[in-house]
Design an enzyme around this catalytic site. Sequence first.
Site, PDB file in Angstrom:
ATOM      1  N   GLU A 175       1.180  -1.313   0.203  1.00  0.00           N
ATOM      2  CA  GLU A 175       0.016  -0.137  -0.277  1.00  0.00           C
ATOM      3  C   GLU A 175       0.257   1.584  -0.046  1.00  0.00           C
ATOM      4  O   GLU A 175       0.810   2.348  -0.245  1.00  0.00           O
ATOM      5  CB  GLU A 175      -0.878  -0.024   1.205  1.00  0.00           C
TER       6      GLU A 175
ATOM      7  N   GLU B 226       1.818   5.869  -6.763  1.00  0.00           N
ATOM      8  CA  GLU B 226       0.625   6.822  -7.578  1.00  0.00           C
ATOM      9  C   GLU B 226       0.863   8.221  -7.229  1.00  0.00           C
ATOM     10  O   GLU B 226       1.019   9.109  -8.285  1.00  0.00           O
ATOM     11  CB  GLU B 226       0.141   6.805  -6.646  1.00  0.00           C
TER      12      GLU B 226
END
Length: 123
Positions: free
Chosen positions: A64, A71
Amino acid sequence: MSGEMGRKFLYALAGLAYALRTQPNMRFHLLAALAVLAAAFILGVDKYELLFLFLAITLVLLAEMFNTALETVVDLASPGFHPLAKAAKDVAAGAVLLAALHAVATGVVVFYPHLRLILQTFR
């Protein structure tokens, strides 16, 4: 801790705090991890089972965080839509999905025998 090591440790903590503050999925995974560890304590899993649970939890949280980092960099480099930016983000999200599926499988393998014993006592 030397001054530079201390600063690097604080940067790492800042990264963890950023992920927790800005990423709902990171908060969800952390809460799920706490629930799994509470269940492990209640069910009395052994130390080896606990190690497998910690490994699965760590893998999901790491995936994560890498997803968040990727991102963020992709958004910086390509603020508009680009098919390669989409592919990079999708692949990173796929890595999180694989880690989460591994964690679920680990949880089933670890918890099933303990839960089966509890259910047998009610028969």
